[in-house]
Structures are given as C-alpha cells and as structure tokens.
Enzyme design. Structure first.
Site, PDB file in Angstrom:
ATOM      1  N   GLU A  13      -1.352 -14.359  14.785  1.00 11.57           N
ATOM      2  CA  GLU A  13      -0.586 -13.556  13.835  1.00 11.57           C
ATOM      3  C   GLU A  13       0.249 -12.455  14.487  1.00 11.57           C
ATOM      4  O   GLU A  13       1.302 -12.097  13.954  1.00 11.57           O
ATOM      5  CB  GLU A  13      -1.558 -12.924  12.814  1.00 11.57           C
ATOM      6  CG  GLU A  13      -2.332 -13.912  11.988  1.00 11.57           C
ATOM      7  CD  GLU A  13      -1.438 -14.737  11.067  1.00 11.57           C
ATOM      8  OE1 GLU A  13      -0.387 -14.231  10.649  1.00 11.57           O
ATOM      9  OE2 GLU A  13      -1.798 -15.907  10.801  1.00 11.57           O
ATOM     10  N   SER A  40     -51.156 -12.575 -34.868  1.00 13.37           N
ATOM     11  CA  SER A  40     -52.346 -11.778 -34.530  1.00 13.37           C
ATOM     12  C   SER A  40     -52.155 -10.884 -33.318  1.00 13.37           C
ATOM     13  O   SER A  40     -53.058 -10.108 -32.985  1.00 13.37           O
ATOM     14  CB  SER A  40     -53.547 -12.708 -34.303  1.00 13.37           C
ATOM     15  OG  SER A  40     -53.898 -13.348 -35.522  1.00 13.37           O
TER      16      SER A  40
END
Length: 886
Positions: A86, A489
């Site tokens: 690059e 319950s």
C-alpha cells in the site's frame, strides 16, 4: 540569456500562482475539513461483547466487527505486507507521496482514466475516518490536506495502528484483527504467510478481493502482495513459492463464541440497550460480564433440554418429518417432505436408487438445524437398529436403546403400543432428527412442550443461570423472565410463612378434610380438593406442606385472613396486582414468572432478606477499564454488628409496600448501570430469620421420605425423588401443579443456590397429559424406573415434569459442595412432640419426633398415654409405590 530570464520569471510566477491557487483552495475547503485532533483520542466503533463471569464469550452485538489490536501485537510480516503493497515509502513521506502523485497524474494523462489513486496509508486513513470512497478531485484535495495535518498531529506508529484497526476489509470486518477472525477464525498471531498476504491485499477492494466472495481474485491479489514483499526483501523466494501455492483456507466465521447461552446474552443485551441506547451499546466496545458462570449456565441448559426430551419421549413419537422414498400409503405422493417447502428438486425421485449421498445432504441442509437435533435420513432399517446419514455427511448407527422409547404418539394422554423392532418406529427414506445423549445416539423430535429455568445466589440475587426455553433459535421468548404462569402449590411455602407469622407452628394441627362452601352470590359451591383426593384428617402443618395438602392451605389462609395473606405475599417481592383477592390464592391461582418465584424462595433460603435479581456483574470499556460493577443488596444475618443503621427485625407492612413500589418493582431483573459502585448495602429483612428457618424446615420434609416403613409412619414428600437422587439432606423444595396440569413447577434451594424449574405448553389451554407404562424402559432398570427421566408414568405434575430438571441441575451445582445445612437462628428451640397430636411427650419411640419452634410457641401440654396413636397397630397401610405424588 534573453530566454533564460523570462523562463525563470515564468517559472517563478507559475509557482507563485500555483502556491496561491493551493492556498486559495485550502481556504475554500477549510470550513469542510474536519479537525484531526480527534484522532488523538479516537474511539473506534467496536461491538459489544458479553462474557460469563469466568470470562467465556457468550455473544457479540454490533453491525461492525472489530477486534482492536495494539501495534506491538501485530505480526511483523503483516506490517511488512501492508507497507510493501500500500505505501512502500510510508516512513519517508509526510502524508503524501510526490512520486506516487506524479505516477498517478501521468497515468491519467495517458489513459484518461483514474486508474491510480496515489493514496498513502495516511491518505487512506483520512478517507476512512472523514471522507467517502467517491473518486472526485475535490475529495482527493481534501484527502491530501487532512493527511498533511494528520502527519503533524500523529506519529507514524500512531497512524499505522489506527490504520490497522480502522480499515474496512469486507464481510463487515473493520481492522485486521476482525478480518483474521472473520476469514480464518483465529487471532493475527496464528496466521500463516499466505493468510497474512490474503488479508493484506483486501484494502484495495475488500468486497471483491476477499477469499470468500472472490476466491480466484483473492489468489491473484495474494500473489501481488507476495511479489511486493519479495521485491522489498521482506520474504525469501522459498517463502514466496510456498505461500503463493497455498490453498484458499478462508471461510466465514462468526465471533469466537465459547459458551452458547443466547437467553442469558439477550437479557444482558436488552439491559445495555435500555441504559445506553442501541447504537452506543452496539458500537461502544463494552465488555459486559454476566453474574452466571459458564459451568452452571451450561448445566442448566443441559438439564432443561434433557428434561423436555424426557417428557416428549414419555408421550410418544410423532413420526418422521417426511419421506424421500418408500413413502407410506397414507402420505401424499405429490409432496415428499409434507411439512417443509424445499428448493431442492425432489420430483421423480421416488426410488432409493435415485438418491446419492450428495442429493440427500442437499435435502437435509434445508431442514431446520436446532441444536442438539441433527437432521438425518434413514438409509437402513435392521431388526433392532437403524443406520442414518446426517446433514454433516456422517453415517450413524442408532441402537435399540435409542429407539425403544418411540411408541406412537396418539394424544397427550394416550400412547401406542411399545415397539418391538426398529420397523415399528421408522422406515428407510424417512427424514428424521437424531440427538446424542450420554454418548449414544437416539431418534428424536422437536419437543412441543416448553420449559424455563432460573437459578439465583440467595445471598445477593446474582443470577447463576437462566434458560428461557428449549431453543432461543426456535423461540426468543424468555419464559424464565417474561412468562407469568399460574404457580400452583409453589405458593404454599409463602402461605405457610404467613401462618407462622400469625402464631401457627410446625406442630399445629389442621383438619385435612373436604371443604364444601356455598357461594350465595354465584349459586355455586366451592369444593377445593386435594390431589390426589385423599384426606388424612387432623395433620401437623409440617406434614401438610410436605404432602402439599390443598385444603390445609385453604384453612391456613382462612386462619390468617385473605387480605392479610395477600398483603403478606408481597413481602417476597410478588406484585400486588398479580395476587387475586380470593381463597384460590392459597392454591396458587396467582401468576408469576419463574424469576419472581425464585426471588421469593431466596427470602426463605437466606434468612428473610429480599434480594434483587441481577444479571450483570461488571461492565468494562473498550480498553478493559471498569466502568461499572454490580452493587447488589446483601442478605445479612447479623446486620446490627456491621451497620448501626440497619436492623435484624422485619420491616412493617407500610415499609414493605413503600419498598416494593420504589425499588423492587415487577421488572426485578433490571439494574441501573449508571450508578457508581457503593459500599455493600444490606437487603431489607421482610420476614424474620426464625420464620424463614421454620418454612425451610417444612420444605426439607417435602423432598424426602419420612418416618419408618416398618412402624407404619412412613410417608413421602411430593418431591421425594430429589433426596433419592441427590443423596443429601441439606436441600429443600416444593412442587407445584395447576388445575389439569397446565403448569408444573419445582422450586427449591441449598443455602448457596436457589433454583426454579417450570414446564408447560405455550398454549395455556393445553394440558401436559398422562404417560402410560413403557415396559421397554422399565426393563432397563426396574429398581429406578420411577425415579427420574422418561420412564415416569401417570399424570404429569410438578414432581415428574419439572422436578427432574431441578434435580439434574442441582446434581451438578452441589457436586463439590460439602454438607451445609441452614444455620439454626437464635430463639429457635427443639422439643420432642407426639407425632399425631403435636403435643409434648415423654415417650421416645416411633410415635414421637423432634420438632423446631420459635421460643415461646412450643407446646406446653403433654399428650396423655391413652391419647397416643400407634400407627404400627393400625390396619390401614399405604405403600410408597401406590402413592401418587403431586
């Protein structure tokens, strides 16, 4: 000389004019130029990551995938590859490369096309942070000025590190750390030279040069990168040859998830979004740590999945998803997979010979893959086994132990005959699911029944595990935190706590007899019944809770008062609006989430303190610095010694109501992530330590066998299987079953952990039904067939449907914990009483037992000898095998 002077003057004036033009352009675009000083304190958009308490990655949220890396953490070969490809003069220029600009200008003049951008790494970084990829002259000019400014503000090392983390590299990966994970599933330090060259070549055109979308172009670009590295003497010819000829090994990887716990991750994600907003939460780089450890979370998930499959197998096999050949006559010949829409062409493939493994796998890949279920097709049916091909291309053999459960499903209450051979279960060409259990493969199906599980630390409310259903990928509805279901319950321990608070004792005698109450307003009689409809007459309160006697619960509510009981239930964190003001509340007609039930049970387990459930332990920023940590309220048994302002006495009714309204609202799982950490805060004490201990004692009775079989004092608590399997007495629990078994529960605790399991259908009108005896399963282990798992028979209830999930979780959670009973609080005394009357006794035989009392409430009257009932002399007997447990 007459030509030289004008030429020099012209050059000078041209240069001056060019400089003036450049200055003019700078001032023209200056208002649009961003300040690069922000790069000094740049905050990259990094996804949020959620971890278990022990640091295992659960999930990652955010559109952009980014894994920030420090420059010193990046392999030198990658840095060399990027610079060589690059910007080979990166360390020589000051933001722009004059040679590159001239080269690009010449190319433009000769071709008339913008083929070369002449962008340095600094210019690319400027574009990435502040500009777009649009190829215009004005953008290029802006790029140059920003790059020059960046070089003034930042060092080369800083620019390079920003570039490595910022650049877009395809498939939503930003930065090379993320690209390494996305394409190769590993960190940068583990990449080969070929892989390094591949991702180093991506910045030019990440969408077309990446090795997933364009593998051939990626190979060409990799060769270019390697040639540049060779030209710059970063690699040798041998390294070049090896890397250039390497195969493409990239494939798409997600985040490196270590623990798949999506229900837990989703709860935490929702809290983070609620606090910070969606965009900030997903891009702020937060590292969020759950309160749950990976081991307990996975144990809970395994327990729920196994339990739902056990229920499903008890009720029978619903058959194959469809058939590819050997189609049953009852099936449509026009549609080979009846319940699925396939893009794969299955027309005219009615014979086995027309199917090869490749085409079979193509069909299986379209079947929903819901872990732990594996889509498969039956290739061979033997007498007692089958051979299948899985979607993964593997051939598996399922032995008879994985098939013998699969009698035909008829209804939730009826199952077909036990299978005798594999042909009674399936046939060749059938598309089925299989799953692995205990190292063996089984034929399987997606359970229609749902389940939920939540575990808390009772000392501070930290969530130890949460499971919201069978599969998050099938249904994202979290039944543990969002589903309000009738608790049955499971409400009774809280009702019994209210009774103790009103003066009842564990030895109080309540009449276990039918109730028939006429309601003149409705013209209907209310007849609450025990389940099963058996009545013991006068019964001690401890035994009544252990056997879950419905009518006793109603009588206790009447003794305390309806409104008083309803108000008392809010002490445990239940929302007052969810508690009906009628006597059915004593039987569990109110609806609560499993999280709310577990929170209420924590009060009993921790000595009476109301803790606040929370899922998040701490939050770190993108740099690993702590932003927030949980500051929960803590249960404390000697608060007066630690904090002069606290009290060991329960709050009064007004204080509790104000507390619940202000702090402990119905959204109990939400925590304020904006508060700073404070010193440890003591939780409000809502019931006395003595009350909590006595209720826990009754609940211990409910998970064990009691009395002596030979002396006919033997009886079973409704959750007796827990004691049989876990083989420990420092646990307590309560079953819960609603009318017609639409909701089933099991809640219980050890002093260090509380857990609640729920099982039911999402369709609230559907009953869990009944399972008949499957002799194939009983024959495997006749002694234990009715303890736990898919061999349970009879009507589904809390003990059978929900209890096994709780037991399996606790079996893991308590494996390394020593025996540690709840401490006995001060002012609790233990005296010997008569087993039948609850009065004091001087006898020491099987007609007596020791019982706990709050000091001052113990009985003062002795039973008379002629009033003692000796069960061993009674004619009536009840065997444990014939007792139907609810």
């Amino acid at each position: 000389m007459k030509y030289i002077k004008p030429l020099i003057l012209f050059s000078f004036l041209s240069g001056l004019l060019g400089f003036a033009a450049l200055v003019g352009i700078y001032f023209y675009i200056k208002p649009d130029l961003p300040s690069v000083t922000v790069l000094k304190d740049v905050r990259l958009q990094t996804p949020m990551q959620i971890y278990t308490k022990d640091g295992k990655l659960i999930s990652q949220y955010g559109v952009k995938r980014r894994i920030p890396v420090k420059l010193e953490e990046v392999p030198k070969q990658l840095v060399d590859a990027i610079i060589a490809t690059e910007d080979s003069r990166f360390y020589e220029h000051h933001g722009i490369d004059p040679i590159g600009i001239v080269r690009a200008a010449v190319s433009l003049v000769l071709t008339g096309e913008k083929r070369q951008g002449a962008s340095t790494l600094t210019m690319q970084l400027a574009r990435g942070f502040f500009l777009s990829r649009e190829k215009t002259y004005i953008r290029k000019v802006k790029e140059i000025f920003i790059a020059l400014h960046m070089e003034q503000e930042l060092s080369k090392q800083e620019i390079l590190e920003l570039y490595l983390n910022k650049i877009e590299l395809g498939h939503r990966s930003f930065g090379f750390g993320a690209a390494s994970q996305v394409y190769y599933g590993k960190p940068l330090t583990e990449l080969s030279l070929a892989q390094i060259a591949t991702i180093a070549g991506l910045p030019k055109a990440p969408s077309v040069l990446n090795p997933i979308s364009g593998p051939e172009r990626s190979v060409e670009r990799r060769r270019v990168v390697l040639l540049r590295m060779l030209d710059e003497n970063y690699i040798t010819r041998a390294q070049f040859d090896e890397a250039a000829s390497a195969p493409v090994t990239a494939r798409k990887h997600g985040a490196e998830i270590e623990v798949d716990a999506p229900y837990l991750a989703d709860v935490i994600y929702s809290e983070m979004v609620e606090t910070y907003g969606k965009e900030e939460a997903e891009t702020g780089g937060y590292q969020v740590y759950a309160t749950a450890t990976s081991e307990l979370q996975l144990a809970a998930q395994r327990a729920v999945i196994r339990n739902l499959h056990d229920y499903d197998e008890r009720h029978g096999y619903k058959g194959a998803l469809g058939y590819l050949w050997n189609i049953p006559k009852s099936e449509s010949k026009d549609e080979k997979i009846p319940i699925l829409s396939l893009s794969f062409d299955v027309s005219n493939r009615t014979e086995r010979a027309m199917w090869d493994d490749t085409s079979l796998i193509s069909v299986l890949e379209e079947i929903p893959y819901i872990k732990p279920l594996v889509p498969s097709v039956v290739k061979v049916v033997n007498e007692k086994s089958i051979e299948v091909l899985t979607v993964n291309g593997e051939t598996r053999t399922i032995e008879w132990d994985g098939l013998d459960w699969a009698r035909r499903y008829i209804t939730d209450f009826r199952q077909g005959n036990d299978p005798d051979t594999a042909a009674d279960v399936t046939r060749e060409g059938a598309v089925i699911y299989i799953r692995e259990q205990d190292g063996e493969w089984r034929i399987a199906q997606i359970p229609e029944v749902s389940g939920a599980f939540i575990a808390l630390n009772p000392k501070n409310g930290a969530v130890e595990a949460v499971v919201g259903g069978y599969s998050f990928y099938q249904s994202q509805f979290n039944r543990a935190t969002q589903a309000k279901r009738q608790v049955g319950s499971n409400i009774k321990p809280f009702v019994y706590s209210a009774a103790i608070n009103s003066g009842y004792t564990l030895a109080s005698i309540i009449n276990d007899a039918p109730i028939n109450q006429w309601n003149a307003a409705t013209g209907v009689a209310w007849r609450p019944q025990n389940s099963p409809a058996e009545y013991d007459g006068p019964i001690r309160m401890r035994k009544a809770l252990g056997k879950s006697k419905n009518v006793v619960s109603v009588r206790l509510l009447r003794g305390v008062g309806l409104r008083e009981t309803a108000n008392y239930l809010t002490r445990f964190g239940f929302n007052k609006e969810d508690i009906p003001l009628d006597e059915t509340v004593s039987l569990g007609s109110s609806s609560h989430t499993p999280l709310e039930v577990a929170r209420g049970m924590s009060v009993i387990a921790n000595g009476g303190y109301l803790v606040n459930p929370h899922f998040i332990s701490e939050v770190l920023d993108e740099n690993g610095e702590q932003l927030w940590q949980a500051n929960p309220v803590w249960a404390c048994h000697r608060c007066e010694e630690e904090d002069d302002t606290s009290t060991s006495q329960p709050l009064d009714e007004d204080d509790i109501e104000a507390l619940l309204a202000a702090q402990f609202n119905e959204d109990a799982g939400t925590v304020d992530l904006t508060n700073d950490v404070e010193e440890k805060t003591i939780a409000p004490q809502v019931i006395s330590a003595q009350n909590a201990f006595l209720v826990a004692e009754m609940m211990r009775t409910g998970v064990r066998a009691n009395g002596n079989w030979n002396k006919k004092t033997y009886w079973l608590g409704t959750g007796w299987r827990a004691r049989n399997i876990l083989q420990r007495t420092d646990i307590a629990g309560k079953t819960g079953t609603t009318n017609d078994s639409r909701d089933t529960w099991f809640s219980g605790f050890h002093k260090d952990i509380v857990a609640t399991a729920w099982v039911g259908f999402d369709n609230m009108s559907r009953q869990l039904g009944r399972a008949t005896r499957n002799q194939n399963l009983i024959n495997k282990d006749p002694e234990k067939f009715n303890w736990i798992g898919n061999a349970l028979i009879g009507t589904e209830d809390g003990a059978k449907a929900a209890g096994p999930a709780w037991i399996r979780f606790m079996e893991y959670a308590l494996a390394d914990k020593p025996y540690s009973p709840l401490p006995v609080p001060e002012d609790i005394v233990r005296v010997r009483i008569d087993r039948t009357s609850g009065k004091l006794t001087n006898r020491t035989d099987h007609t007596t037992l020791f019982e706990y009392f709050l000091q001052g409430t113990e009985p003062t009257v002795y039973v008379r000898d002629n009033d003692v009932v000796d069960p061993a002399e009674q004619d009536e007997t009840t065997t444990p095998e014939s007792e139907e447990i609810f």
